[in-house]
Write a protein that holds these residues in place. Sequence first.
Motif, PDB file in Angstrom:
ATOM      1  N   VAL A 133       0.865  -1.179   0.000  1.00 44.07           N
ATOM      2  CA  VAL A 133       0.000   0.000   0.000  1.00 44.07           C
ATOM      3  C   VAL A 133       0.903   1.231   0.000  1.00 44.07           C
ATOM      4  CG1 VAL A 133      -1.823   1.277   1.191  1.00 44.07           C
ATOM      5  CG2 VAL A 133      -1.817  -1.230   1.222  1.00 44.07           C
ATOM      6  N   GLN A 134       1.149   1.770  -1.194  1.00 47.01           N
ATOM      7  CA  GLN A 134       1.973   2.964  -1.338  1.00 47.01           C
ATOM      8  C   GLN A 134       1.117   4.204  -1.577  1.00 47.01           C
ATOM      9  OE1 GLN A 134       4.749   1.769  -4.438  1.00 47.01           O
ATOM     10  NE2 GLN A 134       6.133   0.930  -2.907  1.00 47.01           N
ATOM     11  N   SER A 135      -0.137   4.007  -1.887  1.00 42.89           N
ATOM     12  CA  SER A 135      -1.095   5.081  -2.116  1.00 42.89           C
ATOM     13  C   SER A 135      -1.420   5.761  -0.790  1.00 42.89           C
ATOM     14  CB  SER A 135      -2.372   4.485  -2.721  1.00 42.89           C
ATOM     15  OG  SER A 135      -3.427   5.392  -2.726  1.00 42.89           O
ATOM     16  N   SER A 136      -1.323   7.094  -0.755  1.00 37.59           N
ATOM     17  CA  SER A 136      -1.708   7.819   0.453  1.00 37.59           C
ATOM     18  C   SER A 136      -3.225   7.873   0.537  1.00 37.59           C
ATOM     19  CB  SER A 136      -1.121   9.229   0.427  1.00 37.59           C
ATOM     20  OG  SER A 136       0.295   9.160   0.452  1.00 37.59           O
ATOM     21  N   PRO A 137      -3.772   7.541   1.707  1.00 34.02           N
ATOM     22  CA  PRO A 137      -5.226   7.488   1.842  1.00 34.02           C
ATOM     23  C   PRO A 137      -5.844   8.877   1.969  1.00 34.02           C
ATOM     24  CG  PRO A 137      -4.182   6.957   3.925  1.00 34.02           C
ATOM     25  CD  PRO A 137      -3.076   7.114   2.920  1.00 34.02           C
ATOM     26  N   ALA A 138      -7.147   8.926   1.763  1.00 33.18           N
ATOM     27  CA  ALA A 138      -7.955  10.122   2.006  1.00 33.18           C
ATOM     28  C   ALA A 138      -9.175   9.676   2.809  1.00 33.18           C
ATOM     29  CB  ALA A 138      -8.390  10.764   0.696  1.00 33.18           C
ATOM     30  N   VAL A 139      -9.630  10.550   3.687  1.00 34.72           N
ATOM     31  CA  VAL A 139     -10.776  10.227   4.532  1.00 34.72           C
ATOM     32  C   VAL A 139     -11.855  11.279   4.312  1.00 34.72           C
ATOM     33  CG1 VAL A 139     -11.563   9.781   6.885  1.00 34.72           C
ATOM     34  CG2 VAL A 139      -9.196   9.262   6.252  1.00 34.72           C
ATOM     35  N   ALA A 140     -13.069  10.822   4.075  1.00 31.23           N
ATOM     36  CA  ALA A 140     -14.209  11.726   3.893  1.00 31.23           C
ATOM     37  C   ALA A 140     -15.480  11.031   4.358  1.00 31.23           C
ATOM     38  CB  ALA A 140     -14.334  12.129   2.425  1.00 31.23           C
ATOM     39  N   SER A 141     -16.281  11.725   5.115  1.00 31.62           N
ATOM     40  CA  SER A 141     -17.589  11.217   5.564  1.00 31.62           C
ATOM     41  C   SER A 141     -17.500   9.833   6.210  1.00 31.62           C
ATOM     42  CB  SER A 141     -18.579  11.204   4.402  1.00 31.62           C
ATOM     43  OG  SER A 141     -18.738  12.498   3.884  1.00 31.62           O
ATOM     44  N   ALA A 188      -2.077   8.825  -4.800  1.00 35.94           N
ATOM     45  CA  ALA A 188      -2.896   9.150  -3.633  1.00 35.94           C
ATOM     46  C   ALA A 188      -4.323   9.375  -4.108  1.00 35.94           C
ATOM     47  CB  ALA A 188      -2.360  10.399  -2.939  1.00 35.94           C
ATOM     48  N   VAL A 189      -5.238   9.258  -3.194  1.00 38.92           N
ATOM     49  CA  VAL A 189      -6.646   9.483  -3.493  1.00 38.92           C
ATOM     50  C   VAL A 189      -6.992  10.929  -3.131  1.00 38.92           C
ATOM     51  CG1 VAL A 189      -8.992   8.798  -2.900  1.00 38.92           C
ATOM     52  CG2 VAL A 189      -7.198   7.073  -3.057  1.00 38.92           C
ATOM     53  N   ALA A 190      -7.816  11.554  -3.953  1.00 39.09           N
ATOM     54  CA  ALA A 190      -8.359  12.877  -3.646  1.00 39.09           C
ATOM     55  C   ALA A 190      -9.878  12.763  -3.615  1.00 39.09           C
ATOM     56  CB  ALA A 190      -7.924  13.893  -4.694  1.00 39.09           C
ATOM     57  N   VAL A 191     -10.490  13.471  -2.681  1.00 40.44           N
ATOM     58  CA  VAL A 191     -11.951  13.460  -2.567  1.00 40.44           C
ATOM     59  C   VAL A 191     -12.448  14.896  -2.704  1.00 40.44           C
ATOM     60  CG1 VAL A 191     -13.944  12.841  -1.151  1.00 40.44           C
ATOM     61  CG2 VAL A 191     -11.864  11.452  -1.038  1.00 40.44           C
ATOM     62  N   GLY A 192     -13.356  15.103  -3.657  1.00 35.59           N
ATOM     63  CA  GLY A 192     -13.915  16.422  -3.893  1.00 35.59           C
ATOM     64  C   GLY A 192     -14.967  16.797  -2.857  1.00 35.59           C
ATOM     65  N   ALA A 193     -15.325  18.076  -2.843  1.00 41.16           N
ATOM     66  CA  ALA A 193     -16.324  18.579  -1.903  1.00 41.16           C
ATOM     67  C   ALA A 193     -17.663  17.872  -2.073  1.00 41.16           C
ATOM     68  CB  ALA A 193     -16.493  20.087  -2.085  1.00 41.16           C
ATOM     69  N   ASP A 194     -17.941  17.395  -3.282  1.00 41.79           N
ATOM     70  CA  ASP A 194     -19.198  16.672  -3.540  1.00 41.79           C
ATOM     71  C   ASP A 194     -19.100  15.182  -3.228  1.00 41.79           C
ATOM     72  OD1 ASP A 194     -17.569  15.793  -5.595  1.00 41.79           O
ATOM     73  OD2 ASP A 194     -18.982  16.269  -7.198  1.00 41.79           O
ATOM     74  N   GLY A 195     -17.934  14.735  -2.707  1.00 44.84           N
ATOM     75  CA  GLY A 195     -17.744  13.333  -2.350  1.00 44.84           C
ATOM     76  C   GLY A 195     -17.158  12.467  -3.457  1.00 44.84           C
ATOM     77  N   ILE A 243      -7.470  18.875  -6.499  1.00 48.08           N
ATOM     78  CA  ILE A 243      -8.718  19.543  -6.827  1.00 48.08           C
ATOM     79  C   ILE A 243      -8.610  21.002  -6.407  1.00 48.08           C
ATOM     80  CG2 ILE A 243     -11.226  19.553  -6.513  1.00 48.08           C
ATOM     81  CD1 ILE A 243     -10.805  16.584  -5.480  1.00 48.08           C
ATOM     82  N   ARG A 244      -8.790  21.913  -7.364  1.00 47.20           N
ATOM     83  CA  ARG A 244      -8.772  23.333  -7.035  1.00 47.20           C
ATOM     84  C   ARG A 244     -10.019  23.697  -6.232  1.00 47.20           C
ATOM     85  NH1 ARG A 244      -7.454  26.291 -12.706  1.00 47.20           N
ATOM     86  NH2 ARG A 244      -9.726  26.448 -12.573  1.00 47.20           N
ATOM     87  N   ALA A 245      -9.983  24.841  -5.601  1.00 47.61           N
ATOM     88  CA  ALA A 245     -11.108  25.317  -4.785  1.00 47.61           C
ATOM     89  C   ALA A 245     -12.391  25.450  -5.618  1.00 47.61           C
ATOM     90  CB  ALA A 245     -10.774  26.646  -4.125  1.00 47.61           C
ATOM     91  N   ASP A 246     -12.244  25.733  -6.930  1.00 44.68           N
ATOM     92  CA  ASP A 246     -13.434  25.872  -7.777  1.00 44.68           C
ATOM     93  C   ASP A 246     -13.895  24.530  -8.347  1.00 44.68           C
ATOM     94  OD1 ASP A 246     -11.468  25.352  -9.672  1.00 44.68           O
ATOM     95  OD2 ASP A 246     -11.751  27.218 -10.791  1.00 44.68           O
ATOM     96  N   GLY A 247     -13.292  23.415  -7.871  1.00 47.11           N
ATOM     97  CA  GLY A 247     -13.727  22.078  -8.281  1.00 47.11           C
ATOM     98  C   GLY A 247     -13.035  21.504  -9.490  1.00 47.11           C
ATOM     99  N   VAL A 248     -12.102  22.244 -10.083  1.00 50.94           N
ATOM    100  CA  VAL A 248     -11.388  21.752 -11.266  1.00 50.94           C
ATOM    101  C   VAL A 248     -10.357  20.712 -10.835  1.00 50.94           C
ATOM    102  CG1 VAL A 248      -9.839  22.375 -13.157  1.00 50.94           C
ATOM    103  CG2 VAL A 248     -11.775  23.855 -12.582  1.00 50.94           C
ATOM    104  N   LEU A 249     -10.366  19.578 -11.508  1.00 53.04           N
ATOM    105  CA  LEU A 249      -9.428  18.494 -11.215  1.00 53.04           C
ATOM    106  C   LEU A 249      -8.141  18.744 -11.980  1.00 53.04           C
ATOM    107  CD1 LEU A 249      -9.082  15.682  -9.856  1.00 53.04           C
ATOM    108  CD2 LEU A 249      -9.837  14.701 -12.015  1.00 53.04           C
ATOM    109  N   LEU A 250      -7.009  18.660 -11.294  1.00 52.92           N
ATOM    110  CA  LEU A 250      -5.698  18.849 -11.920  1.00 52.92           C
ATOM    111  C   LEU A 250      -4.917  17.545 -11.919  1.00 52.92           C
ATOM    112  CD1 LEU A 250      -4.741  22.114 -10.044  1.00 52.92           C
ATOM    113  CD2 LEU A 250      -5.721  21.933 -12.315  1.00 52.92           C
TER     114      LEU A 250
END
Length: 150
Positions: A57-65, A100-107, A143-150
């Motif tokens: 497991v080399q992927s950095s985790p993300a936690v949401a909800s 790594a995983v990224a989670v947007g504001a919309d989940g 993910i930028r603050a305006d929701g754009v994925l980079l």
Amino acid sequence: MTTPKGLKWKFETANWIDSSPAVAQGMVFFGGDDACLYALDAATGKELWRFRTGHWVQSSPAVASGVVYFGSLDGNVYALDAKTGGEKWRFDTRDWVISAVAVGADGTVYVGSYNHSLYAFRPDGAVLWKFKTDKFVFSSPAIRADGVLL
């Protein structure tokens, strides 16, 4: 070896730790080359649970909800209950997941795979889309603050 000043606790795994930690809900989550994702109590360092995958497991985790998301070199993207470590879902990309995983504001959950793809999942594990690239995707989405994925 000297102990760093101010060290509150330490935790030893069976092998290297390659992922960066995620801290949420009073817990620390990280993965290792012993094919496990760990959850520790952030205050004490006590192991709360560990989840075994089929490879490092080399992927950095993300936690949401209340869910921790991460990938493994076994090719899977995982979603676990953050409190219990119980598996909620997994998705097989059929190649390494180092990103790594990224989670947007919309989940929405975003992660790349060595199979030349960037994925977007709903929190329930349904694939929203898959974007094919010319190269391996081992860098991490942002993910930028305006929701754009980079």
